[in-house]
Design an enzyme around this catalytic site. Structure first.
Site, PDB file in Angstrom:
ATOM      1  CG  ASP A 399      -2.184   0.759   1.079  1.00  0.00           C
ATOM      2  OD1 ASP A 399      -2.379   1.377   0.020  1.00  0.00           O
ATOM      3  OD2 ASP A 399      -2.996   0.736   2.024  1.00  0.00           O
ATOM      4  CD  GLU A 402      -1.005   6.130  -2.779  1.00  0.00           C
ATOM      5  OE1 GLU A 402      -0.679   5.769  -1.624  1.00  0.00           O
ATOM      6  OE2 GLU A 402      -1.510   5.369  -3.608  1.00  0.00           O
ATOM      7  CG  ASP A 466      -8.604   3.100  -0.371  1.00  0.00           C
ATOM      8  OD1 ASP A 466      -8.344   1.909  -0.637  1.00  0.00           O
ATOM      9  OD2 ASP A 466      -7.896   3.797   0.359  1.00  0.00           O
TER      10      ASP A 466
END
Length: 677
Positions: A399, A402, A466
């Site tokens: 995860d 970014e 998400d």
């Protein structure tokens, strides 16, 4: 300007014109420069960038923008100036089908390039775009970030997310941007740069590319058809590692309920679900925040929450089920790995030379500096290798690629603003290196939401990020389709999403309808995976309603039935880089009606899938491309191509068709429930 013979590099030709030059690729004019219509502009800008938990507020003050009207060409080199007699400010040279750029003025930090456009032209790409597959008519900044909640400035949920935490997002926000586009004129253009850039497709006569640096080069590709273009781009950016065979046995069930996750998995199996993996992202333990339960970011097993986990993983493996976890490239300050990394100098620094700390919402973390080779090696070996792979994990969510802060100081000395976009690629490399070190490429599966140019070669699976737990146009179920199709055009063969979405805020919660419709789509993607979301207790789970669970079990059986077909698509991805989920126009390039369709897709060359993505609908209209006839899977009825089909789509029977001439007819007719059985 004096005329000279055209200079050619393969399919690219730099041709002198009376008042400038043209660049042609396989006879297609992709650049045209003249004094009264320049294609290149340079200048200076002063950007303002603010980051707040992965969301960015970005604006630019353009100090100077100058048209480079005067071109002086010698052989294959062009020097450009604002006018005759003025000092040249930019040099470009054609090399191997690419235009290489060199700034001759050290003050230049902005470049604009105009590419000729045609009125009916369509454009795709830009990385993983969640709102629009056809980019024409809109502007797309390319900067990896949180995509935002709602992603629609007219919606209440986006407004409330903006007010609460500057987290609302817009249609162009994406975890995975890439400065590459494909044109319906059957060429592709890639900007080789790490800097912030913008693709602007709003003008009827040209596409404008803006780069906040002088790019290294512009690469151009052409092919006879769209499949050829995708294959060429995949070869350029790198082929994804193969999808593991074990994944195709059923769904990866995401549960974060501590030791009780194993009991719930047993009940899900007893309901008839095919399961290939148990994904417990809370294997590292939890902390509780106002956003909801958050993971404890210290990447080792929490055997208080999961007693005897190593043994339980081994028992699962004997039953044919893999165990997956979670990791990201940050270390919480109250964990055990943080002091080890800080003492070794593996963490990024702030402007004072101290360890940079990032607020992730009620807890602080250090940033592992992957530009430091020793830090990258340590994370790959000590964290992923020993704590995860050697412990028994067969996969994980990788995860937060970014999230690199733009104000940290890195060991490489490169400005963090220029490392921010390629940071997900470094993160993917670290994960891939760990997998490779254990000889498990093609077996261990990690999945990422963040990306940039080159992530394809390292990351075996993308996930859509998400999404909101709803049917909304810009952040719901339908955006997972657009994300798969857009990223697939750039060589990302494997994509999937959280079944039921993830983000639940401001009273927005899952419905049984949403979970069932999302599972129907997921059955026709490379990987089926569930997620409990950010607020599990407030949202319906797949095992929280008997009807939902029975429906989910049926869809897993459909997914597993298609495994032989999916294996052929995996082989095709390895050989040609073609995505599993494909935009309709890839196989029907002469049917212009397919160019803007983004709510249905081809699953390989032979299945057309049109999921129900709007609440309250039980009938689905879908355009079937011309040139072949199509068979509705569930009724066996024949539908002509080149027309819209309208079919009943009750729960468990999404609108799915197969080509009447497919060699896979027997497999498709054997799907559970096919032919009205």
């Amino acid at each position: 300007m004096t005329r000279h013979p055209a200079a050619s590099h393969g399919a690219a030709v730099l041709a002198h014109e009376p008042d400038g030059f043209s660049l042609l690729v396989a006879g297609k004019r992709v650049l045209r420069h003249a004094a009264d219509a320049p294609c290149l502009f340079v200048g200076r800008g002063e950007e303002r960038m603010e980051m707040y938990r992965g969301n960015f507020d970005i604006e630019d003050y353009v100090v100077e923008r100058v048209a480079l009207r005067h071109a002086s060409m010698t052989g294959e080199t062009v020097e450009l100036a604002a006018g005759p007699g003025e000092a040249p400010r930019l040099r470009l040279r054609l090399e191997g089908g690419a235009l290489r750029f060199e700034a001759l003025d050290p003050c230049v930090n902005r470049l604009w390039l105009r590419v000729p456009a045609e009125p009916d032209e369509h454009v795709w790409g830009g990385g993983e775009q969640m709102s629009y597959l056809d980019l024409r008519g809109r502007r797309f900044p390319l900067w990896t970030s949180e995509p935002g909640v709602g992603r629609d400035k007219t919606s209440e949920i986006t407004f409330r997310a903006d007010v609460a935490g500057r987290a609302g997002g817009d249609y162009y926000h994406t975890n995975y941007p890439q400065p590459t586009f494909l044109s319906s004129r059957r060429y592709a253009l890639h900007v080789e740069t790490d800097a912030y850039s913008v693709f602007d497709f709003r003008h009827p006569d040209f596409h404008e590319i803006e780069v906040w640096a002088v790019p290294e080069r512009i690469e151009l590709f052409e092919a006879a058809d769209f499949l050829g273009l995708v294959e060429t781009l995949s070869a350029r950016f790198g082929r994804q590692p193969p999808l593991p065979d074990w994944v195709m046995g059923g769904a990866i069930v995401g549960l974060k309920d501590g030791a009780r996750s194993f009991e719930r998995l047993g009940a899900i199996r007893e309901a008839g679900a095919k399961v290939s993996g148990l994904w417990c992202e809370d294997w590292v333990g939890l902390r509780h925040t106002s956003f909801g339960a958050r993971l404890f970011w210290d990447w080792r097993a929490d055997e208080t929450r999961y007693p005897g986990l190593r043994q339980r993983i081994a028992e699962l493996s004997e039953e044919g089920t893999r165990f997956l976890g979670y990791v990201n490239p940050y270390l919480c300050v109250d964990g055990s790995l943080y002091p080890e990394a800080e003492a070794a100098g593996y963490l990024a620094r702030d402007g004072r030379g101290a360890t940079a700390l990032v607020d992730f919402g009620e807890f602080d973390c250090g940033v592992v500096d992957f530009t430091n080779p020793a830090a990258a090696d340590w994370f790959a070996e000590a964290v992923i290798g020993r704590n995860m792979l050697d412990y028994g994990l067969s996969g994980w969510m990788a995860d937060f690629g970014e999230y690199l802060p733009i104000d940290v100081h890195l060991a490489s000395g490169v400005d963090a603003k220029l490392m921010h976009n390629p940071w997900p690629v470094l993160w993917a490399e670290v994960n891939a290196r760990a997998v490779r070190s254990r000889g498990r490429t093609g077996d261990a599966l990690f999945f990422m939401r963040a990306g940039f140019t080159g992530v394809q070669a390292h990351c075996p699976l993308l996930w859509g990020g998400d999404q909101s737990v709803d049917f909304s146009r810009h952040d719901g179920l339908v955006t997972a389709i657009c994300g798969a199709l857009s990223s697939g055009l750039l060589g990302n063969a494997y994509h999937h999403s959280d079944i039921g979405g993830y983000t639940s805020l401001f009273g927005n919660v899952r419905t049984p309808e949403l979970l069932m419709r999302w599972a129907e789509m997921a059955a026709f993607t490379p990987v089926m995976r569930t997620h409990e979301g950010n607020r599990p207790a407030e949202n319906l789970q797949i095992d929280g309603d008997p009807e939902v669970l029975a429906h989910f079990a049926r869809m897993t059986r459909i997914y597993a039935h298609l495994a032989p077909y999916l294996r052929t698509l995996r082989d095709e991805a390895a050989a040609r880089g073609l995505p599993v989920q494909r935009a309709l126009f890839l196989h029907f390039p002469d049917d212009a009606r397919t160019f803007a369709i983004q709510d249905s897709y081809l699953f390989g060359p032979d299945l057309l899938v049109a999921p129900v993505w709007q609440a309250g609908e039980s009938v689905r209209r879908a355009y079937l491309p011309q040139g072949v006839d199509w068979v509705h899977v569930w009724t066996g009825r024949l539908h002509p191509g080149g027309a819209e089909a309208c079919v009943e789509a009750p729960f468990g029977r999404p609108a799915v068709f197969f080509r009447a001439d497919t060699a896979q007819r027997e497999l498709f007719e054997g799907l559970p429930g096919a032919g009205g059985v």
